[in-house]
Design a protein around this motif. Structure first.
Motif, short mmCIF file in Angstrom:
data_model
loop_
_atom_site.label_atom_id
_atom_site.label_comp_id
_atom_site.label_asym_id
_atom_site.label_seq_id
_atom_site.Cartn_x
_atom_site.Cartn_y
_atom_site.Cartn_z
N GLY A 160 91.79 -8.13 12.17
CA GLY A 160 90.35 -7.86 12.28
C GLY A 160 89.48 -8.36 12.57
N ALA A 189 84.83 -7.79 3.16
CA ALA A 189 84.28 -8.47 1.73
C ALA A 189 85.27 -8.54 0.99
N ALA A 235 91.97 -6.42 -2.27
CA ALA A 235 92.74 -6.69 -3.51
C ALA A 235 91.70 -6.58 -4.88
N ASN A 254 100.30 -11.55 -5.87
CA ASN A 254 101.15 -12.20 -4.49
C ASN A 254 100.61 -13.68 -4.34
N ILE A 268 101.06 -14.71 -0.75
CA ILE A 268 100.32 -14.18 0.38
C ILE A 268 98.68 -15.08 0.12
N GLY A 285 88.98 -11.10 -5.00
CA GLY A 285 89.04 -11.77 -3.30
C GLY A 285 89.87 -13.56 -2.96
N GLY A 306 91.00 -13.07 0.62
CA GLY A 306 90.64 -13.14 2.83
C GLY A 306 90.00 -13.64 3.66
#
Ligand code: MCN
Length: 784
Positions: free
Chosen positions: A251, A541, A545, A667, A670, A736, A738
């Protein structure tokens, strides 16, 4: 590790991957309701033109065609133009954009008519039969052209091409600059780029003519937002719209907005009476999905001779497209809002000026405004250090925010240990032996260097009322529900969306941890607005998590309390004397006195008699609405080892080290994947990616042959070090991760290149750093 209690922080494999790797994922193209038609959109070959005449008669008569609509047809079937949900410059004008162009096309690729046919090939054939007479107009493609007094105006009812102005300010800027030992000035330029997902955007819309109900499959990051906006545009109540999200092949922010083609598919379905699929082909995705990054930033920094930065002022020019995307000027406003980064700069005045050009809309892309802000503050820190002969790391340290919470011009930073993170990164560089490697390479005449960038990041985007005050029409809270069924298995319902970032695994870990159940006893469900809890802003944003995780943690913790109350009733004990381990409740220190979660589940749903206390409601289900009191600031330091071929201008990346802190890690495996993926996009942005436009405004970049993405061969080995500074105000302490990888990469790569080319005194002030640009910079530096 697959057991509860301690599963937060475990490097468990992603639950999502089994389906993805065994070919059982269902992407938007796999959604094929009976009778589905396929749509194609006629796109303007011109950057700016009046639609003098459009004739669809031949297309409508073409065999296999079920519906043809023009911009005017679509306009007549919607309640309002495409919505803008974020207005950081509320006094600015708004673009009035319908799903397809009505009177004028404003950029190459602007859609102006659409066909639904038995298949895409037939729809494309029919497009060729649409007869359009264009009245060509001069186009505006650069910021400078857009701002020139005699520039053609894109929107005739506007006084000029300025789409909004905003100011981000704090402290006494005049005084800071008056008292400075030095004022350094610089102009930065960032090219147009975009979030190129493997899977393009698509929608499958089914309009029910009997109930006026729209059922839309959309590969979106924000299903509830899309549902609300569909309802607004089509004039429906929200219950009449269902948005379902299949698996998403990436995305990166560009699938978070609400697009005109989604409305077009709904309208075509209404006209044809059939489900209609629209899926961008790769070529059109270059013009039909939002672009990002393009800015010019002029800044001045006031500093003292000891390296203290006392003031920052300047202007962020957002080179927007012709029409606003769903989020308008906000990515450019965010660049200004976070421009001070991790530094305590007391006086700030940053103007934001959005300018429209004849290009596709400007929207969200991983990192939003942050990579540009980072490039600017890191460049200026190094410039101040050079000016006074200081070590740049000492300048960083001298200016780091150290007292938290810290009120920056816009955001309150909750916590951070920036100096420790810088040390962690430098230690990793030392351990990797980069300095020796550089010395050896230079002794042999090669040009190798090391660059650093420090970043902080506003993640966990919320709270609702504050984001509303920033001009955003959408909330930042998260609703989650956690249920234990009659066999003791756990289901988590979330409004967050899985798009490759592993959020299902992370939320399962949170629930397993809170409930002390085996991880494989937890299933996470998302993606259908008819049943998914409400998540206003969606998955963007870097908030899923932290905000979603906290919602799940709170709901699961309450559910655990209920489980313990029921077990306490069974054992005639106090809940405080009980513990749960691996799905079994037992009396602490009394072996043999235990009951399984399955038995409690059975009692809660099927056989309450004798087990469920009289005052306890049947079922095991808890819901949480979590709206954090503040954002959470993650942070990190990136170091890059690079070599430059001064004959060709080609940059080779040899090593990439990141020290990072996203609070409590759910994690780490990840998180590392997220940092690496983000870094790969930073590398693309720093060295390769540019959406180019010709002098008369035509789009030149329409395939991956022209838009270069970094491949595995050019991405160097990564080394990642972690720190964990939990966010005190967020249950679980999560921040965050990401977008972190993409933020500092550009500056670190630029600094490594500058270091490699120190003898030429090259200064990198624009991205991407292409070989011809670098050769020119080497020549200019050598001549200085
Ligand atoms: N995580 C963790 N512990 C934390 C924080 C995060 O373990 N303290 C892990 C979790 O597994 C979580 C993942 O990292 O699923 C990302 O978490 P978060 O930072 O909350 O980001 P979101 O889930 O909100 O995802 C959105 C973010 C953004 S904004 C973009 S853009 C992006 C990204 O994540 N797009 C992606 N990562 C992506 N990764 C993939 N593969 N594809 C995309 O499109």
């Amino acid at each position: 590790m697959t057991v509860g209690g301690g599963v937060i922080g475990a490097r468990v494999s992603r639950a999502e991957d089994v389906r993805l790797l065994t070919g059982r994922a269902v992407f938007i193209d796999d959604v094929r309701p009976p009778g589905v038609l396929e749509a194609a959109i006629l796109r303007s070959p011109h950057p700016h033109a009046r639609i003098v005449r459009i004739d669809t008669t031949a297309a409508a008569a073409y065999p296999g065609v079920f519906a043809v609509v023009t911009g005017a047809d679509v306009k007549s079937m919607v309640r309002r133009p495409q919505p803008l949900i974020w207005r950081p410059a509320p006094d600015g004008p708004e673009t009035v954009a319908y799903p397809l162009a009505v009177d004028k096309v404003l950029y190459t690729g602007h859609g102006l008519a659409a066909v639904a046919a038995v298949d895409r090939a037939t729809a494309e054939d029919a497009l060729e039969l649409i007869d359009v007479e264009y009245g060509l107009l001069p186009a505006v493609t650069t910021l400078e052209q857009a701002l020139s007094p005699d520039a053609p105006r894109l929107h005739e009812d506007w006084p000029d091409n300025v789409a909004g102005r905003a100011v981000v300010a704090q402290g006494d800027v005049e005084a800071a600059f008056a008292r400075a030992d030095v004022v350094l000035r610089e102009t930065f330029r960032f090219a147009r780029q975009w979030g190129a997902s493997l899977e393009t955007r698509g929608v499958v819309a089914t309009w029910d003519p009997f109930t006026s109900h729209l059922d839309a499959w959309v590969n979106t990051q924000s299903p509830h937002l899309i549902r609300e906006l569909f309802a607004e545009v089509l004039g429906l109540s929200v219950d009449k719209v269902r948005v379902r999200v299949p698996d998403i092949g990436g995305g990166f922010g560009s699938k978070s907005g609400f697009y005109g083609d989604q409305v077009v598919a709904a309208v075509l379905s209404r006209v044809s009476g059939r489900p209609v699929k629209f899926l961008e082909d790769r070529r059109e995705s270059f013009v039909a999905t939002v672009h990002a990054r393009e800015q010019r930033i002029d800044v001045e920094v006031a500093a003292r001779a000891d390296g203290t930065i006392t003031g920052l002022r300047g202007t962020v020019h957002g080179v927007l497209g012709a029409n606003f995307s769903t989020v308008g000027l906000s990515p450019c406003w965010t660049t200004a809002a976070i421009m001070t980064g991790p530094y305590a700069i007391p006086a700030v005045e940053l103007n934001v000026v959005g300018v429209v050009t004849n290009k596709p809309p400007y929207g969200a892309y991983r990192g939003y405004g942050l990579p540009k802000a980072n490039f600017v503050h890191e460049h200026m820190v190094e410039a101040v250090a050079r000016r006074f002969g200081l070590d740049p790391h000492d300048v960083r340290r001298r200016n780091f925010v150290t007292d938290f919470p810290y009120q920056s011009p816009v955001f309150v930073y909750d916590s951070g240990r920036y100096a420790e993170c810088l040390d962690l990164c430098r230690d990793a560089v030392r351990r990797a032996g980069w300095a020796d490697r550089v010395a050896r390479a230079r002794a042999e005449g090669a040009h190798m260097g090391i660059g650093y960038a420090f970043h902080n990041e506003v993640s966990a985007f919320a709270p609702s009322r504050i984001v509303n005050m920033s001009g955003l029409d959408h909330s930042g809270f998260d609703e989650a529900a956690v249920r234990i069924d009659s066999t003791g298995r756990v289901t988590v319902h979330t409004g967050q969306t899985s798009m490759g970032q592993g959020i299902h695994t992370a939320l399962a870990q949170v629930a397993a941890h809170a409930l002390d159940v085996p991880l494989d006893h937890v299933t996470v469900i998302s993606g259908d607005t008819d049943s998914a809890p409400y998540t206003g802003y969606g998955t963007a944003a870097s908030r899923a998590a932290a905000v979603g995780g906290a919602a799940v943690l709170n709901a699961a913790t309450r559910l655990r309390a209920k489980v313990l109350r029921i077990a306490a009733h069974v054992f005639e004990a106090s809940p405080d004397d009980l513990e749960i381990s691996d799905g079994v409740v037992s009396v602490k220190g009394v072996p043999g006195r235990s009951v399984t979660l399955a038995a409690i589940g059975d009692a809660a749903y099927r056989r309450p008699h004798g087990v469920l206390p009289d005052d306890e409601e049947p079922t095991l289900h808890e819901r949480e609405v979590y709206d954090p009191v503040n954002v959470a600031t993650a942070f990190g330091c990136t170091a890059v080892l690079a070599s430059v071929d001064v004959e060709t201008g080609v940059v080779e990346l040899l090593g990439y080290l990141i020290a990072h802190d996203c609070g409590t890690m759910i994690n780490p495996m990840i998180v590392e994947g997220q940092l690496q993926g983000g870094a790969a996009q930073a590398i693309g942005g720093a060295l390769y990616e540019r959406l180019a436009y010709g002098t008369s405004g035509e789009a030149l970049t329409r395939s991956f042959a022209e838009y270069l993405l970094p491949t595995a061969g050019v991405v160097p080995p990564f080394g990642i070090s972690h720190m964990e500074t939990p966010a005190d105000h967020i249950p679980g302490g999560f921040k965050g991760a990401g977008e972190a990888g993409v933020i500092g990469g550009g500056a670190a790569i630029a600094h490594a290149v500058q270091d490699a080319l120190a003898e030429f005194r090259v200064r990198i002030t624009s991205l991407p750093i292409t070989p011809p640009d670098l050769l020119a910079a080497i020549r200019t530096g050598a001549e200085r």
